[in-house]
Scaffold this active site. Structure first.
Site, PDB file in Angstrom:
ATOM      1  CD  GLU A  48      -1.312  -2.140   2.141  1.00  0.00           C
ATOM      2  OE1 GLU A  48      -2.579  -2.981   3.054  1.00  0.00           O
ATOM      3  OE2 GLU A  48       0.149  -2.885   2.210  1.00  0.00           O
ATOM      4  CB  CYS A  79      -1.027   0.186   5.248  1.00  0.00           C
ATOM      5  SG  CYS A  79       0.550  -0.420   5.043  1.00  0.00           S
TER       6      CYS A  79
END
Length: 148
Positions: A48, A79
């Protein structure tokens, strides 16, 4: 999500946990990535984060408004925080992460009303495929006795 699964295979081929991500706006891919913390010697190099960085660089703005992030595993707390700060509008993930998930499994950072950004999120898209890939990866690692 199919592209994210392909990217997860790129991570796996390099000995990384097989997680891939793609960020899209209006049908256009702005960024993509796969897990790289081992090879990059960087604990923040999750799929991510790599994807958000690539997209921000591509558009010249750290605010990734009106975008959808597709990722093969439920985002972790780190993330999820980056996703919130980037102002991603929607997250679609495949497999849940019962040990570190931050979209409802362990924590619900993405759904927190205490934060100043609201986004949509849902899990389960191609979950069986992503989960099978992760299970096979960890089964092989345990068999080899190679955990870092």
């Amino acid at each position: 999500m199919r592209r994210a699964l392909e990217l997860a295979s790129c991570a796996e081929a390099r000995g990384e946990v097989p997680v891939g991500a793609v960020l899209v706006r209006d049908g256009e891919v702005l960024g993509e990535g796969w897990n790289r913390p081992i090879g990059a010697h960087d604990p923040s190099a999750h799929a991510e984060i790599i994807t958000l960085r690539a997209a921000a660089k591509a558009i010249g703005n750290y605010r990734l408004l009106d975008t959808t992030l597709y990722v093969t595993l439920e985002p972790c707390v780190m993330c999820a925080g980056a996703i919130m700060h980037a102002r991603v509008a929607r997250v679609v993930y495949a497999a849940t992460d019962p040990k570190a998930g931050a979209a409802g499994s362990v924590f619900d950072v993405l759904g927190s009303e205490r934060l100043n950004h609201r986004l949509q999120y849902e899990g389960g898209l191609l979950a069986e495929e992503a989960g099978a890939q992760l299970r096979a990866f960890f089964r092989a690692r345990r068999k080899q006795g190679s955990f870092q």
